[in-house]
Design an enzyme around this catalytic site. Structure first.
Site, PDB file in Angstrom:
ATOM      1  N   LYS A  53       7.647   3.817  10.284  1.00  0.00           N
ATOM      2  CA  LYS A  53       8.392   5.033   9.938  1.00  0.00           C
ATOM      3  C   LYS A  53       9.643   5.165  10.811  1.00  0.00           C
ATOM      4  O   LYS A  53      10.736   5.475  10.323  1.00  0.00           O
ATOM      5  CB  LYS A  53       7.481   6.260  10.073  1.00  0.00           C
ATOM      6  CG  LYS A  53       6.407   6.308   8.989  1.00  0.00           C
ATOM      7  CD  LYS A  53       5.321   7.358   9.221  1.00  0.00           C
ATOM      8  CE  LYS A  53       4.267   7.254   8.125  1.00  0.00           C
ATOM      9  NZ  LYS A  53       3.166   8.226   8.231  1.00  0.00           N
ATOM     10  N   GLN A  97       1.009  12.436  12.542  1.00  0.00           N
ATOM     11  CA  GLN A  97       0.246  11.321  11.973  1.00  0.00           C
ATOM     12  C   GLN A  97      -1.253  11.629  12.037  1.00  0.00           C
ATOM     13  O   GLN A  97      -1.773  12.042  13.078  1.00  0.00           O
ATOM     14  CB  GLN A  97       0.580  10.031  12.750  1.00  0.00           C
ATOM     15  CG  GLN A  97      -0.027   8.773  12.171  1.00  0.00           C
ATOM     16  CD  GLN A  97       0.519   8.382  10.793  1.00  0.00           C
ATOM     17  OE1 GLN A  97       1.663   8.679  10.461  1.00  0.00           O
ATOM     18  NE2 GLN A  97      -0.302   7.745   9.999  1.00  0.00           N
ATOM     19  N   ASP A 120       5.525  15.796   5.103  1.00  0.00           N
ATOM     20  CA  ASP A 120       4.315  15.238   4.503  1.00  0.00           C
ATOM     21  C   ASP A 120       3.879  16.046   3.274  1.00  0.00           C
ATOM     22  O   ASP A 120       3.027  15.598   2.506  1.00  0.00           O
ATOM     23  CB  ASP A 120       3.163  15.272   5.518  1.00  0.00           C
ATOM     24  CG  ASP A 120       2.905  13.924   6.163  1.00  0.00           C
ATOM     25  OD1 ASP A 120       3.104  12.901   5.486  1.00  0.00           O
ATOM     26  OD2 ASP A 120       2.476  13.912   7.331  1.00  0.00           O
TER      27      ASP A 120
HETATM   28  N1  GUN Z   1      -2.314   8.938   7.778  1.00  0.00           N
HETATM   29  C1  GUN Z   1      -2.519   8.176   6.680  1.00  0.00           C
HETATM   30  N2  GUN Z   1      -1.631   8.498   5.709  1.00  0.00           N
HETATM   31  C2  GUN Z   1      -0.864   9.487   6.207  1.00  0.00           C
HETATM   32  C3  GUN Z   1       0.238  10.226   5.690  1.00  0.00           C
HETATM   33  O1  GUN Z   1       0.689  10.060   4.549  1.00  0.00           O
HETATM   34  N3  GUN Z   1       0.768  11.141   6.518  1.00  0.00           N
HETATM   35  C4  GUN Z   1       0.295  11.350   7.761  1.00  0.00           C
HETATM   36  N4  GUN Z   1       0.869  12.293   8.509  1.00  0.00           N
HETATM   37  N5  GUN Z   1      -0.713  10.700   8.279  1.00  0.00           N
HETATM   38  C5  GUN Z   1      -1.288   9.757   7.506  1.00  0.00           C
END
Ligand code: GUN
Length: 310
Positions: A53, A97, A120
């Site tokens: 990311k 996350q 998100d």
């Molecule tokens: N952990 C696994 N997939 C995701 C996601 O799409 N967003 C976040 N914040 N954590 C994750």
């Protein structure tokens, strides 16, 4: 005829180029959108995702910063961090996350994120916006599923769509997006009776269960589009054999990497589905790359909504 393979890497690249162009235009107006990523502890998978990311932010020209509280962080400490990020004007997107360590009240932390910065799309305010078709931030992976369909020219309106999996992160928002695009949508889960029969009704089948190769060819109507959201690490040789029996196409390379690394990444869809489906997203290289591309898209969208409108 084997299924058309829907190239998520290419589509994600296109989206990232579009986002980069917008970031450049915003820079000319003196604005640089910024993303803050919160990574608690040392979950190896999360560390890999977060690295991807942050790297993507650099590539499209976004400002990004990483916050790495220790594994022992408390709910209160994370709330303080999120509130600080909420207040900072140069931060447009906040991503916490998941998963968070067990001592942390994850729902409370996610609720604390300013909905305008919730890239998100997990905050109930954004969930509500999605369900009532108002402008807001949409969860990245389901948004990526829709982008793959649209950019591959696969019609959605009037089609039968079946979503397998009802998670808040993928299944439910994917179903909502498909409804909003005028599909007829069925959501299945572990208690669904005759799952293969229900799935066989689908023109568009979205698999988001988290079980390697669970969707076998008997779940798929010939010619259907199958979108595989699963990302499962297969380490057992017997499981590998069930999925990649010798003699099938493309398996030689898989075997090589499986034996070299001791694992391979497999979706929720059995590889033999390629012999039945009309179109199929591969794993890796299907939905996965879209998740990061849509995060970049959401960060720019959040910046535009927050800085330039109402
Ligand atoms: N952990 C696994 N997939 C995701 C996601 O799409 N967003 C976040 N914040 N954590 C994750």
């Amino acid at each position: 005829m084997p299924a058309r393979i829907l190239d998520g890497t290419k589509i994600a690249h296109d989206i990232r180029s579009e986002v980069a162009a917008e970031v450049k235009a915003m820079a000319a107006a003196g604005v640089r959108p910024g993303l803050a990523v919160v990574l608690v502890g040392h979950n190896p998978a999360s560390e890999i995702y977060v690295r991807g990311k942050v790297k993507a932010c650099e590539e499209v020209g976004l400002y990004s910063e990483q916050h790495t509280p220790p594994e022992t962080a408390t709910t209160a400490e994370l709330l303080t961090l999120v509130e600080d990020l909420n207040r900072r004007d140069e931060i447009d997107g906040i991503l916490v996350q998941l998963p968070l360590p067990p001592q942390v009240d994850s729902k409370r932390v996610l609720m604390a994120v300013d909905p305008a910065k919730d890239v998100d799309g997990f905050h109930p305010v954004n969930v509500g916006f999605l369900s009532t078709q108002r402008p807001g931030l949409v969860p990245c992976t389901p948004a990526g599923v829709i982008e793959i369909l649209k950019r591959s020219g696969i019609p959605i309106a009037g089609q039968e769509a079946v979503v397998v999996g009802r998670s808040d992160i993928v299944g439910k928002p994917a179903a909502m997006l498909l409804i909003n695009a005028n599909a007829t949508v069925t959501v299945c889960h572990s208690k669904t009776h005759d799952l293969p029969g229900v799935c066989r009704r689908a023109d568009i089948l979205v698999a988001a269960i988290g079980r390697a190769g669970m969707i076998t060819r008997d779940f798929v109507k010939p010619g259907a589009t199958v979108i595989d959201v699963g990302m499962n690490k297969v380490t057992e040789p017997a499981e590998f054999q069930r999925l990649f029996a010798r003699g099938l196409a493309d398996n030689a390379k898989r075997e090589e990497t499986f034996h070299a690394k001791g694992w391979t990444l497999v979706g929720d869809v059995h590889p033999q589905v390629a012999e039945v489906a009309g179109a199929l997203t591969p794993v890796p290289g299907g939905v996965g790359p879209l998740t990061i591309a849509m995060l970049m898209y959401n960060t720019v969208k959040a910046a535009k909504l927050r800085r330039f409108s109402g």
